[in-house]
Design an enzyme around this catalytic site. Structure first.
Site, PDB file in Angstrom:
ATOM      1  N   SER A 180       0.831  -1.226  -0.055  1.00  0.00           N
ATOM      2  CA  SER A 180       0.062   0.029  -0.175  1.00  0.00           C
ATOM      3  C   SER A 180       0.851   1.112   0.024  1.00  0.00           C
ATOM      4  CB  SER A 180      -0.855   0.000   0.947  1.00  0.00           C
ATOM      5  OG  SER A 180      -1.904  -0.804   0.777  1.00  0.00           O
ATOM      6  N   LYS A 224       0.395   3.630  -2.814  1.00  0.00           N
ATOM      7  CA  LYS A 224      -0.705   4.400  -3.097  1.00  0.00           C
ATOM      8  C   LYS A 224      -0.654   5.922  -2.855  1.00  0.00           C
ATOM      9  CE  LYS A 224      -3.724   0.745  -1.516  1.00  0.00           C
ATOM     10  NZ  LYS A 224      -4.222  -0.253  -0.389  1.00  0.00           N
ATOM     11  N   TYR A 232      -3.462  -2.763 -10.225  1.00  0.00           N
ATOM     12  CA  TYR A 232      -3.519  -2.295  -8.953  1.00  0.00           C
ATOM     13  C   TYR A 232      -2.443  -3.547  -8.254  1.00  0.00           C
ATOM     14  CZ  TYR A 232      -4.683  -2.432  -4.162  1.00  0.00           C
ATOM     15  OH  TYR A 232      -4.535  -2.572  -2.598  1.00  0.00           O
ATOM     16  N   TYR A 256      -4.071   3.113   7.979  1.00  0.00           N
ATOM     17  CA  TYR A 256      -5.279   2.239   8.595  1.00  0.00           C
ATOM     18  C   TYR A 256      -5.882   3.040   9.689  1.00  0.00           C
ATOM     19  CZ  TYR A 256      -1.896  -0.912   6.385  1.00  0.00           C
ATOM     20  OH  TYR A 256      -0.995  -1.616   5.566  1.00  0.00           O
ATOM     21  N   VAL A 301       1.202  -3.921   3.876  1.00  0.00           N
ATOM     22  CA  VAL A 301       1.335  -5.022   4.581  1.00  0.00           C
ATOM     23  C   VAL A 301       2.546  -5.894   4.093  1.00  0.00           C
ATOM     24  CG1 VAL A 301      -1.310  -5.314   4.762  1.00  0.00           C
ATOM     25  CG2 VAL A 301      -0.096  -6.330   2.736  1.00  0.00           C
TER      26      VAL A 301
HETATM   27  O1  DON Z   1      -4.751  -5.072  -1.752  1.00  0.00           O
HETATM   28  C1  DON Z   1      -4.375  -5.530  -0.831  1.00  0.00           C
HETATM   29  O2  DON Z   1      -4.834  -5.937   0.113  1.00  0.00           O
HETATM   30  C2  DON Z   1      -2.723  -5.393  -0.685  1.00  0.00           C
HETATM   31  N1  DON Z   1      -2.235  -5.386  -2.121  1.00  0.00           N
HETATM   32  C3  DON Z   1      -2.471  -4.119   0.042  1.00  0.00           C
HETATM   33  C4  DON Z   1      -2.794  -4.032   1.359  1.00  0.00           C
HETATM   34  C5  DON Z   1      -2.020  -2.979   2.170  1.00  0.00           C
HETATM   35  O3  DON Z   1      -0.718  -2.899   1.950  1.00  0.00           O
HETATM   36  C6  DON Z   1      -2.771  -2.228   3.088  1.00  0.00           C
HETATM   37  N2  DON Z   1      -3.713  -1.331   2.454  1.00  0.00           N
HETATM   38  N3  DON Z   1      -3.966  -0.221   2.612  1.00  0.00           N
END
Ligand code: DON
Length: 308
Positions: free
Chosen positions: A68, A71, A193, A244, A262
């Site tokens: 993430s 993002k 994505y 988060y 994550v």
């Molecule tokens: O889409 C997902 O769940 C993971 N590729 C990314 C999640 C992550 O790092 C936290 N999301 N805001």
């Protein structure tokens, strides 16, 4: 604090704080390929706006999954190309729910709370596809240039693993399509994505890439990616929504804009001063890296660089 000795001393103190916690937390396994990482790794790197670089632990050479953290960079790209129009499709409020929650999106008419959670990031990727025709390509180009690393790529196994276990993201995208807020085919947006999330990077490279925000939108080549105002806005969204539903806790403990992923990485920006990348694969209950959060808290404390 500017001196080389000061940063070196601060990083040694960060390591003393973190050392006994290395290995704590749970490595993310809802994307099975992410669980293959050694939980005992830890890296921390600081890139200053003056061009200096400092690091401890596995900060150079070892790459981790950005997830993430991407993002932030896709949002910056979309704001640089489409200006304010993206804000008609995504809000700027903390969600207070998990990053892949569906129910809030249904209640709120298919408009995600912010671009740092999955549905918001899917909208941003959709927009970046419209703007460039190749969202993950545009992101890679930006990251390679700013990190000074021409060989940043997605890990194909992680991207495939995300694809195979991506039903929740697919559900979020289809829900937004049903509300008319997702414009391109779901499969195309998800492909970009998943690949964007699977890009791997080292702490040193990520710290360098984050300098574009620490320099108030100015790129490594001196051109402006974002206006100073838009760079400030991206950092405001990071501060309020980037970790988060622990953003309040991060503001309290760390006190600078942060974005976590994550994969266990956290990017932190000290505006006008430096960009910091911390990484440890073990996550806490909210999905933030235990050691990266501890390290950032110690760093901003020791160097007195909280924005508050
Ligand atoms: O889409 C997902 O769940 C993971 N590729 C990314 C999640 C992550 O790092 C936290 N999301 N805001």
């Amino acid at each position: 604090m500017k001196d080389r000795d000061d940063y070196t001393g601060a990083l040694a103190a960060v390591m003393r704080t973190v050392r006994s916690h290395i290995g704590e937390g749970r490595v993310a396994d809802y994307i099975p390929e992410l669980a293959c990482v050694d939980p005992d790794e830890f890296g921390f790197a600081v890139a200053t706006v003056d061009g200096d670089l400092y690091g401890i632990g596995d900060h150079v050479g070892t790459r981790f999954s950005m997830q993430s953290i991407t993002k932030v960079f896709t949002l910056a790209l979309v704001m640089s190309r489409s200006g304010d129009s993206v804000w008609k499709r995504v809000h700027r409020e903390p969600s207070g729910t998990s990053f892949n929650s569906l129910y809030q999106l249904e209640f709120e008419g298919g408009v995600p709370r912010n671009p740092m959670i999955n549905p918001g990031a899917l909208i941003v990727t959709d927009q970046l596809l419209a703007d460039t025709g190749n969202a993950v390509g545009a992101l890679r180009e930006l990251l390679c240039a700013e990190a000074g690393a021409p060989d940043l790529y997605e890990d194909a196994l992680v991207a495939q693993s995300e694809e195979e276990h991506g039903d929740r993201n697919r559900a979020l995208a289809h829900l937004m399509t049903s509300f008319g807020n997702m414009h391109r085919p779901v499969a195309e947006v998800l492909d970009h994505y998943f690949r964007q999330c699977a890009i791997t990077i080292s702490c040193e490279e990520l710290a360098r890439a984050g300098l574009v925000l620490a320099r108030h939108g100015r790129r490594a080549d001196g051109s402006q990616l974002l206006s100073r105002l838009d760079a400030r806005r991206v950092m405001a969204v990071m501060l309020t929504c980037g970790t988060y539903d622990a953003a309040g806790e991060f503001a309290y403990r760390v006190g600078v804009p942060c974005k976590s992923g994550v994969g266990g990485g956290i990017l932190a920006i000290v505006p006008g001063r430096c960009s910091v990348a911390a990484w440890g694969p073990g996550l806490d209950a909210k999905g933030n890296s235990v050691t990266a959060a501890l390290a950032l808290e110690a760093f901003t404390d020791i160097t007195n660089c909280s924005i508050f």
